[in-house]
Write an enzyme that holds these catalytic residues in place. Structure first.
Site, PDB file in Angstrom:
ATOM      1  N   TYR A   1      43.767  42.975  26.285  1.00  0.00           N
ATOM      2  CA  TYR A   1      42.884  43.171  27.631  1.00  0.00           C
ATOM      3  C   TYR A   1      42.839  44.306  27.620  1.00  0.00           C
ATOM      4  CZ  TYR A   1      40.171  41.808  31.184  1.00  0.00           C
ATOM      5  OH  TYR A   1      39.356  41.798  32.803  1.00  0.00           O
TER       6      TYR A   1
ATOM      7  N   SER B   1      37.405  46.770  33.889  1.00  0.00           N
ATOM      8  CA  SER B   1      38.405  46.315  34.616  1.00  0.00           C
ATOM      9  C   SER B   1      39.095  47.666  35.202  1.00  0.00           C
ATOM     10  CB  SER B   1      39.464  45.022  33.699  1.00  0.00           C
ATOM     11  OG  SER B   1      40.857  45.085  34.142  1.00  0.00           O
TER      12      SER B   1
END
Length: 267
Positions: free
Chosen positions: A142, A129
């Site tokens: 995250y 990501s």
């Protein structure tokens, strides 16, 4: 001979888009889900696999090799979102996120390496990501789990070169998928000192996903990587400003970049 591809988390979102695109291009694709019975109408087979359960990983990899005789490409796409103030996020949820986003992909890699080594060829693509390049407020866990996968891929690449096995990262930005519905959200507590900033940031994050790019962009990027002779270590896919944010982090002083992020999130 059609290349054989395994995509974890291939039943929806980015994984599904990649699987459908590669199937149309003539690849022999196998996707995975914890509940494959829900996806009987998939254009490619969906097999049972939970990245947190090594026994299911080994069983599915074995099934694919028995059916196809080889395994050319692994796309580590399965992942989980998580939001919340780090102080108020339960340790169990932090550990669960790392089990899915970091340890899970490593265990799938370990399962496919013996076959790829025997073939003396293989490609592993880890879907990370853009959030993994920076510590984002209320997405810190995250960011950390995806950033860890980015870094360990760099080490893995060097360890595997002698076996003619290649590995790379693909970091997507925000895409219009159902990822927001599957995230763990730390609850908005009425007595929390983070109630307003976390609530505002959560709404902004969900808006970004809703307005995200078409996941077919990721499918095309993955297809191009598979057809690249010597893939780079890192690829970024998404809106220009999201990719540019990584460049800014490299060139700007830390405090200046931090101020930009806080302004973006209205903190």
């Amino acid at each position: 001979m059609s290349k054989v591809v395994l995509i974890t988390g291939g039943s929806s979102g980015i994984g599904k888009s990649i699987g459908e695109f590669l199937t149309e291009k003539g690849f022999r694709v196998y996707g995975t889900s914890r509940n494959p019975e829900r996806y009987k109408n998939s254009t490619f087979p969906i097999l049972a696999l939970d990245v947190k359960d090594v026994s299911t990983i080994n069983a599915t990899v074995k099934t694919i090799i028995e059916k196809a005789g080889r395994l050319d490409v692994l796309i580590n796409n399965a992942g989980a979102g998580i939001t919340g103030p780090i102080e108020e996020t339960p340790d169990s949820e932090i550990k669960n996120n790392f089990e899915t986003n970091f340890f899970g992909p490593i265990n799938v890699i370990k399962a496919v390496l013996p076959q790829m080594r025997e073939q003396q060829s293989g490609l592993i693509i880890n879907v990370t990501s853009i959030a993994g390049y920076m510590g984002l407020p209320y997405r810190g866990v995250y960011s950390a789990s995806k950033g860890a996968l980015e870094l360990i891929t760099e080490a893995f690449r060097m360890e595997l070169k002698g076996f003619n096995i290649q590995m790379t990262n693909v970091a997507p930005g925000d895409f219009a998928t159902n990822i927001a519905s599957g995230r763990y959200h730390a609850p908005l507590l009425d007595d929390s000192p983070y109630k307003k900033p976390y609530g505002d940031t959560l709404r902004l994050m969900n808006d970004h996903v809703d307005a995200g790019s078409n996941p077919n962009m990721m499918a095309e990027a993955v297809y191009n990587i598979i057809n690249t002779k010597n893939p780079k270590g890192h690829y970024k896919v998404g809106a220009l400003m999201q990719k540019f944010s990584i460049v800014l982090k490299r060139v700007l002083p830390d405090k200046v970049y931090e101020k930009l992020l806080m302004k973006h999130y209205k903190l």
